[in-house]
Design a protein around this motif. Structure first.
Motif, mmCIF file in Angstrom:
data_model
loop_
_atom_site.group_PDB
_atom_site.id
_atom_site.type_symbol
_atom_site.label_atom_id
_atom_site.label_comp_id
_atom_site.label_asym_id
_atom_site.label_seq_id
_atom_site.Cartn_x
_atom_site.Cartn_y
_atom_site.Cartn_z
ATOM 1 N N MET A 30 -6.536 45.769 -12.408
ATOM 2 C CA MET A 30 -6.017 46.881 -13.197
ATOM 3 C C MET A 30 -4.563 47.181 -12.846
ATOM 4 O O MET A 30 -3.747 47.451 -13.728
ATOM 5 C CB MET A 30 -6.871 48.126 -12.979
ATOM 6 N N SER A 31 -4.223 47.119 -11.575
ATOM 7 C CA SER A 31 -2.855 47.367 -11.150
ATOM 8 C C SER A 31 -1.906 46.330 -11.749
ATOM 9 O O SER A 31 -0.826 46.663 -12.241
ATOM 10 C CB SER A 31 -2.777 47.355 -9.628
ATOM 11 N N GLN A 37 2.568 46.064 -18.641
ATOM 12 C CA GLN A 37 2.394 46.799 -19.891
ATOM 13 C C GLN A 37 1.121 46.412 -20.662
ATOM 14 O O GLN A 37 1.112 46.348 -21.888
ATOM 15 C CB GLN A 37 3.627 46.651 -20.809
ATOM 16 N N GLN A 38 0.069 46.154 -19.927
ATOM 17 C CA GLN A 38 -1.241 45.895 -20.515
ATOM 18 C C GLN A 38 -2.179 47.040 -20.132
ATOM 19 O O GLN A 38 -3.321 46.825 -19.715
ATOM 20 C CB GLN A 38 -1.785 44.548 -20.039
ATOM 21 N N ALA A 39 -1.659 48.250 -20.242
ATOM 22 C CA ALA A 39 -2.388 49.430 -19.780
ATOM 23 C C ALA A 39 -3.715 49.611 -20.507
ATOM 24 O O ALA A 39 -4.716 49.988 -19.901
ATOM 25 C CB ALA A 39 -1.522 50.676 -19.933
ATOM 26 N N LEU A 43 -7.357 50.041 -18.796
ATOM 27 C CA LEU A 43 -8.283 51.141 -19.057
ATOM 28 C C LEU A 43 -9.641 50.639 -19.528
ATOM 29 O O LEU A 43 -10.675 51.236 -19.216
ATOM 30 C CB LEU A 43 -7.671 52.104 -20.076
ATOM 31 N N ASP A 44 -9.641 49.527 -20.248
ATOM 32 C CA ASP A 44 -10.917 48.921 -20.654
ATOM 33 C C ASP A 44 -11.708 48.474 -19.422
ATOM 34 O O ASP A 44 -12.922 48.628 -19.365
ATOM 35 C CB ASP A 44 -10.685 47.733 -21.590
ATOM 36 N N TRP A 45 -11.012 47.922 -18.419
ATOM 37 C CA TRP A 45 -11.682 47.513 -17.180
ATOM 38 C C TRP A 45 -12.207 48.723 -16.428
ATOM 39 O O TRP A 45 -13.266 48.667 -15.800
ATOM 40 C CB TRP A 45 -10.764 46.660 -16.310
ATOM 41 N N MET A 46 -11.478 49.839 -16.501
ATOM 42 C CA MET A 46 -11.947 51.072 -15.860
ATOM 43 C C MET A 46 -13.265 51.506 -16.492
ATOM 44 O O MET A 46 -14.212 51.867 -15.796
ATOM 45 C CB MET A 46 -10.890 52.171 -16.011
ATOM 46 N N SER A 47 -13.323 51.451 -17.814
ATOM 47 C CA SER A 47 -14.558 51.811 -18.513
ATOM 48 C C SER A 47 -15.699 50.896 -18.109
ATOM 49 O O SER A 47 -16.814 51.349 -17.849
ATOM 50 C CB SER A 47 -14.349 51.751 -20.027
ATOM 51 N N ALA A 48 -15.422 49.594 -18.030
ATOM 52 C CA ALA A 48 -16.451 48.634 -17.632
ATOM 53 C C ALA A 48 -16.912 48.911 -16.205
ATOM 54 O O ALA A 48 -18.102 48.808 -15.886
ATOM 55 C CB ALA A 48 -15.915 47.207 -17.756
ATOM 56 N N CYS A 49 -15.967 49.274 -15.366
ATOM 57 C CA CYS A 49 -16.271 49.587 -13.967
ATOM 58 C C CYS A 49 -17.214 50.791 -13.895
ATOM 59 O O CYS A 49 -18.199 50.773 -13.155
ATOM 60 C CB CYS A 49 -14.961 49.877 -13.256
ATOM 61 N N LYS A 50 -16.909 51.826 -14.652
ATOM 62 C CA LYS A 50 -17.755 53.017 -14.662
ATOM 63 C C LYS A 50 -19.163 52.679 -15.154
ATOM 64 O O LYS A 50 -20.150 53.142 -14.601
ATOM 65 C CB LYS A 50 -17.143 54.094 -15.564
ATOM 66 N N ASN A 51 -19.242 51.850 -16.182
ATOM 67 C CA ASN A 51 -20.535 51.482 -16.762
ATOM 68 C C ASN A 51 -21.360 50.577 -15.860
ATOM 69 O O ASN A 51 -22.576 50.517 -15.985
ATOM 70 C CB ASN A 51 -20.341 50.812 -18.131
ATOM 71 N N SER A 52 -20.695 49.867 -14.949
ATOM 72 C CA SER A 52 -21.404 48.934 -14.081
ATOM 73 C C SER A 52 -22.061 49.612 -12.880
ATOM 74 O O SER A 52 -22.849 49.004 -12.186
ATOM 75 C CB SER A 52 -20.455 47.847 -13.583
ATOM 76 N N GLY A 53 -21.681 50.842 -12.636
ATOM 77 C CA GLY A 53 -22.260 51.553 -11.502
ATOM 78 C C GLY A 53 -21.512 51.380 -10.200
ATOM 79 O O GLY A 53 -21.985 51.821 -9.148
ATOM 80 N N ILE A 58 -10.340 56.610 -4.998
ATOM 81 C CA ILE A 58 -9.113 57.305 -5.366
ATOM 82 C C ILE A 58 -8.035 56.342 -5.830
ATOM 83 O O ILE A 58 -7.257 56.656 -6.734
ATOM 84 C CB ILE A 58 -8.617 58.202 -4.200
ATOM 85 N N VAL A 59 -7.970 55.159 -5.249
ATOM 86 C CA VAL A 59 -6.956 54.179 -5.647
ATOM 87 C C VAL A 59 -7.185 53.758 -7.093
ATOM 88 O O VAL A 59 -6.241 53.690 -7.893
ATOM 89 C CB VAL A 59 -6.958 52.962 -4.695
ATOM 90 N N LEU A 60 -8.431 53.497 -7.446
ATOM 91 C CA LEU A 60 -8.751 53.110 -8.821
ATOM 92 C C LEU A 60 -8.397 54.233 -9.797
ATOM 93 O O LEU A 60 -7.834 53.985 -10.861
ATOM 94 C CB LEU A 60 -10.230 52.750 -8.943
ATOM 95 N N TYR A 61 -8.713 55.460 -9.424
ATOM 96 C CA TYR A 61 -8.359 56.584 -10.286
ATOM 97 C C TYR A 61 -6.842 56.712 -10.435
ATOM 98 O O TYR A 61 -6.341 56.982 -11.534
ATOM 99 C CB TYR A 61 -8.954 57.894 -9.764
ATOM 100 N N ASN A 62 -6.093 56.510 -9.367
ATOM 101 C CA ASN A 62 -4.628 56.581 -9.457
ATOM 102 C C ASN A 62 -4.068 55.507 -10.382
ATOM 103 O O ASN A 62 -3.175 55.777 -11.185
ATOM 104 C CB ASN A 62 -3.991 56.467 -8.069
ATOM 105 N N VAL A 63 -4.584 54.292 -10.273
ATOM 106 C CA VAL A 63 -4.146 53.215 -11.159
ATOM 107 C C VAL A 63 -4.493 53.570 -12.605
ATOM 108 O O VAL A 63 -3.680 53.368 -13.518
ATOM 109 C CB VAL A 63 -4.782 51.861 -10.757
ATOM 110 N N SER A 64 -5.662 54.127 -12.818
ATOM 111 C CA SER A 64 -6.090 54.501 -14.167
ATOM 112 C C SER A 64 -5.192 55.577 -14.765
ATOM 113 O O SER A 64 -4.801 55.494 -15.933
ATOM 114 C CB SER A 64 -7.525 55.009 -14.149
ATOM 115 N N ILE A 65 -4.867 56.577 -13.964
ATOM 116 C CA ILE A 65 -4.002 57.654 -14.455
ATOM 117 C C ILE A 65 -2.616 57.105 -14.796
ATOM 118 O O ILE A 65 -2.041 57.440 -15.840
ATOM 119 C CB ILE A 65 -3.925 58.793 -13.414
#
Length: 79
Positions: A30-31, A37-39, A43-53, A58-65
């Motif tokens: 994600m970073s 510029q493939q933000a 964000l799609d990977w963040m969604s997949a990450c959340k769905n995978s359990g 905090i690092v992942l959330y910072n990258v997402s923001i």
């Protein structure tokens, strides 16, 4: 220039052979996506990450923001 595509492909190959991604590999991907510029893809990977359990950190959330900011998709930052 297009190493992000190789990174995505490598992660998918890992999944295909039974090596599940962990929080470190997803955050690194994600970073990298955010920096080229493939933000939206990040964000799609963040969604997949959340769905995978996976346990998100905090690092992942910072990258997402940061990705949300660069993609001008602030709504996704509060999801």
């Amino acid at each position: 220039g297009r190493r992000w595509e190789q990174s995505v492909e490598l992660l998918r190959e890992m999944q295909a052979v039974g090596v599940p991604p962990n929080i470190i590999t997803i955050t690194a991907l994600m970073s990298g996506l955010e920096k080229v510029q493939q933000a939206s893809r990040a964000l799609d990977w963040m969604s997949a990450c959340k769905n995978s359990g996976l346990q998100l950190d905090i690092v992942l959330y910072n990258v997402s923001i940061s990705a949300c900011e660069k993609a001008q998709e602030w709504e996704r930052a509060i999801d």
